[in-house]
Design a protein around this motif. Structure first.
Motif, PDB file in Angstrom:
ATOM      1  N   LEU A 207       6.083  -3.406  -6.524  1.00 52.00           N
ATOM      2  CA  LEU A 207       7.190  -3.787  -5.646  1.00 52.00           C
ATOM      3  C   LEU A 207       8.462  -3.997  -6.459  1.00 52.00           C
ATOM      4  CD1 LEU A 207       8.315  -4.684  -2.875  1.00 52.00           C
ATOM      5  CD2 LEU A 207       7.466  -6.970  -3.384  1.00 52.00           C
ATOM      6  N   VAL A 208       8.357  -4.735  -7.546  1.00 53.14           N
ATOM      7  CA  VAL A 208       9.527  -5.064  -8.363  1.00 53.14           C
ATOM      8  C   VAL A 208      10.154  -3.797  -8.952  1.00 53.14           C
ATOM      9  CG1 VAL A 208      10.263  -6.254 -10.470  1.00 53.14           C
ATOM     10  CG2 VAL A 208       8.735  -7.401  -8.860  1.00 53.14           C
ATOM     11  N   ASN A 209       9.339  -2.930  -9.516  1.00 55.76           N
ATOM     12  CA  ASN A 209       9.877  -1.703 -10.113  1.00 55.76           C
ATOM     13  C   ASN A 209      10.492  -0.783  -9.069  1.00 55.76           C
ATOM     14  OD1 ASN A 209       9.340  -2.324 -12.794  1.00 55.76           O
ATOM     15  ND2 ASN A 209       7.252  -1.530 -12.669  1.00 55.76           N
ATOM     16  N   ASN A 210       9.881  -0.720  -7.890  1.00 55.98           N
ATOM     17  CA  ASN A 210      10.450   0.084  -6.809  1.00 55.98           C
ATOM     18  C   ASN A 210      11.823  -0.443  -6.424  1.00 55.98           C
ATOM     19  OD1 ASN A 210       9.378   2.350  -5.000  1.00 55.98           O
ATOM     20  ND2 ASN A 210       7.540   1.385  -5.828  1.00 55.98           N
ATOM     21  N   MET A 211      11.936  -1.749  -6.311  1.00 53.92           N
ATOM     22  CA  MET A 211      13.236  -2.344  -5.960  1.00 53.92           C
ATOM     23  C   MET A 211      14.237  -2.131  -7.093  1.00 53.92           C
ATOM     24  SD  MET A 211      13.111  -3.476  -2.903  1.00 53.92           S
ATOM     25  CE  MET A 211      14.580  -4.480  -2.834  1.00 53.92           C
ATOM     26  N   GLN A 212      13.787  -2.265  -8.325  1.00 48.71           N
ATOM     27  CA  GLN A 212      14.670  -2.106  -9.481  1.00 48.71           C
ATOM     28  C   GLN A 212      15.223  -0.680  -9.560  1.00 48.71           C
ATOM     29  OE1 GLN A 212      16.002  -4.176 -11.651  1.00 48.71           O
ATOM     30  NE2 GLN A 212      16.944  -2.543 -12.789  1.00 48.71           N
ATOM     31  N   ARG A 213      14.408   0.302  -9.227  1.00 50.35           N
ATOM     32  CA  ARG A 213      14.836   1.702  -9.303  1.00 50.35           C
ATOM     33  C   ARG A 213      15.631   2.147  -8.081  1.00 50.35           C
ATOM     34  NH1 ARG A 213       9.518   2.382 -11.513  1.00 50.35           N
ATOM     35  NH2 ARG A 213       8.779   2.909  -9.443  1.00 50.35           N
ATOM     36  N   SER A 214      15.571   1.379  -7.023  1.00 50.99           N
ATOM     37  CA  SER A 214      16.231   1.794  -5.786  1.00 50.99           C
ATOM     38  C   SER A 214      17.720   1.467  -5.819  1.00 50.99           C
ATOM     39  CB  SER A 214      15.584   1.112  -4.577  1.00 50.99           C
ATOM     40  OG  SER A 214      16.058  -0.206  -4.437  1.00 50.99           O
ATOM     41  N   GLN A 215      18.421   1.978  -4.837  1.00 47.76           N
ATOM     42  CA  GLN A 215      19.843   1.670  -4.687  1.00 47.76           C
ATOM     43  C   GLN A 215      20.047   0.209  -4.313  1.00 47.76           C
ATOM     44  OE1 GLN A 215      20.981   4.415  -1.640  1.00 47.76           O
ATOM     45  NE2 GLN A 215      21.095   6.165  -3.019  1.00 47.76           N
ATOM     46  N   ASN A 216      18.984  -0.455  -3.969  1.00 52.69           N
ATOM     47  CA  ASN A 216      19.053  -1.841  -3.502  1.00 52.69           C
ATOM     48  C   ASN A 216      18.639  -2.831  -4.584  1.00 52.69           C
ATOM     49  OD1 ASN A 216      19.646  -0.953  -0.782  1.00 52.69           O
ATOM     50  ND2 ASN A 216      17.540  -0.227  -0.774  1.00 52.69           N
TER      51      ASN A 216
ATOM     52  N   SER B 216       0.831  -1.204   0.000  1.00 47.40           N
ATOM     53  CA  SER B 216       0.000   0.000   0.000  1.00 47.40           C
ATOM     54  C   SER B 216       0.870   1.261   0.000  1.00 47.40           C
ATOM     55  CB  SER B 216      -0.918  -0.024   1.224  1.00 47.40           C
ATOM     56  OG  SER B 216      -1.659   1.162   1.302  1.00 47.40           O
ATOM     57  N   ILE B 217       1.892   1.264   0.826  1.00 51.78           N
ATOM     58  CA  ILE B 217       2.780   2.433   0.920  1.00 51.78           C
ATOM     59  C   ILE B 217       3.551   2.635  -0.379  1.00 51.78           C
ATOM     60  CG2 ILE B 217       4.753   3.432   2.148  1.00 51.78           C
ATOM     61  CD1 ILE B 217       3.758   1.820   4.635  1.00 51.78           C
ATOM     62  N   LEU B 218       3.890   1.539  -1.048  1.00 53.35           N
ATOM     63  CA  LEU B 218       4.633   1.637  -2.306  1.00 53.35           C
ATOM     64  C   LEU B 218       3.850   2.373  -3.393  1.00 53.35           C
ATOM     65  CD1 LEU B 218       6.363  -1.857  -2.511  1.00 53.35           C
ATOM     66  CD2 LEU B 218       7.510   0.368  -2.388  1.00 53.35           C
ATOM     67  N   GLN B 219       2.552   2.499  -3.189  1.00 55.83           N
ATOM     68  CA  GLN B 219       1.732   3.250  -4.149  1.00 55.83           C
ATOM     69  C   GLN B 219       2.148   4.720  -4.207  1.00 55.83           C
ATOM     70  OE1 GLN B 219      -0.838   1.871  -5.993  1.00 55.83           O
ATOM     71  NE2 GLN B 219      -0.716  -0.124  -5.012  1.00 55.83           N
TER      72      GLN B 219
END
Length: 184
Positions: free
Chosen positions: A89-98, A14-17
């Protein structure tokens, strides 16, 4: 299934939205679902464990009953659908430093799946476990590279088409490659 873990995972999604992963804190997650920090730490060591669990749960269902040679292609297709379904979730992780963590999760999932396929294909063959692990590692890296590239390209390619192309390329290769390691 553990309902507390599910609540925490749902809160994360939800927060990732509205917020990128690297800006989300444990406090944000527990506030979202009405739990305490201690409850979070009773289930997860940190945010990365929550992400890993969330990814694994989302993808585990897709691979269930597809871990044999006759169905691995269907499992790969369903894995790609699960990744696409959880693109937030996947795109957030892909774009992050992690992003390396995302690659590690994908490898872990794929490798566990491929090891099962390799073990079934190696049945009756006298092959050292190290050699079976090497074959599984080789195929896992190939699958992972294709999936990570697919993610980086915005998941535009049709998962069915991608899995069909891989299936065509690999038809019969698991067993053939394993036979190369049979002890004389």
């Amino acid at each position: 299934m553990n309902t507390t873990k599910v609540s925490l995972a749902n809160a994360l999604m939800s927060i990732l939205q509205t917020k990128p992963f690297n800006k989300i804190t444990v406090k944000n997650v527990v506030d979202e679902c009405g739990l305490t920090r201690q409850t979070f730490y009773n289930h997860f060591g940190d945010m990365y464990e929550l992400v890993e669990w969330t990814c694994l749960q989302a993808i585990k269902e897709s691979l269930q009953d597809n871990s044999d040679y006759d169905h691995w292609q269907k499992g790969l297709y369903k894995l790609m659908l699960a990744i696409k379904k959880n693109s937030l979730l996947v795109n957030n992780m892909q774009r992050s430093q992690n992003r390396d963590i995302l690659v590690k999760y994908i490898y872990k999932i794929i490798n566990n799946y491929v090891i099962t396929v390799v073990e079934k294909q190696a049945y009756g063959l006298d092959i050292a476990q190290d050699d079976k692990n090497f074959v599984a590692h080789f195929y896992s890296l190939a699958f992972m590279a294709i999936i990570v590239e697919w993610i980086k390209n915005g998941m535009k390619a049709d998962p069915k088409e991608v899995s069909d192309k891989i299936g065509t390329l690999l038809k019969g290769n698991f067993r053939n490659d394993l036979q190369k390691y049979v002890k004389s």
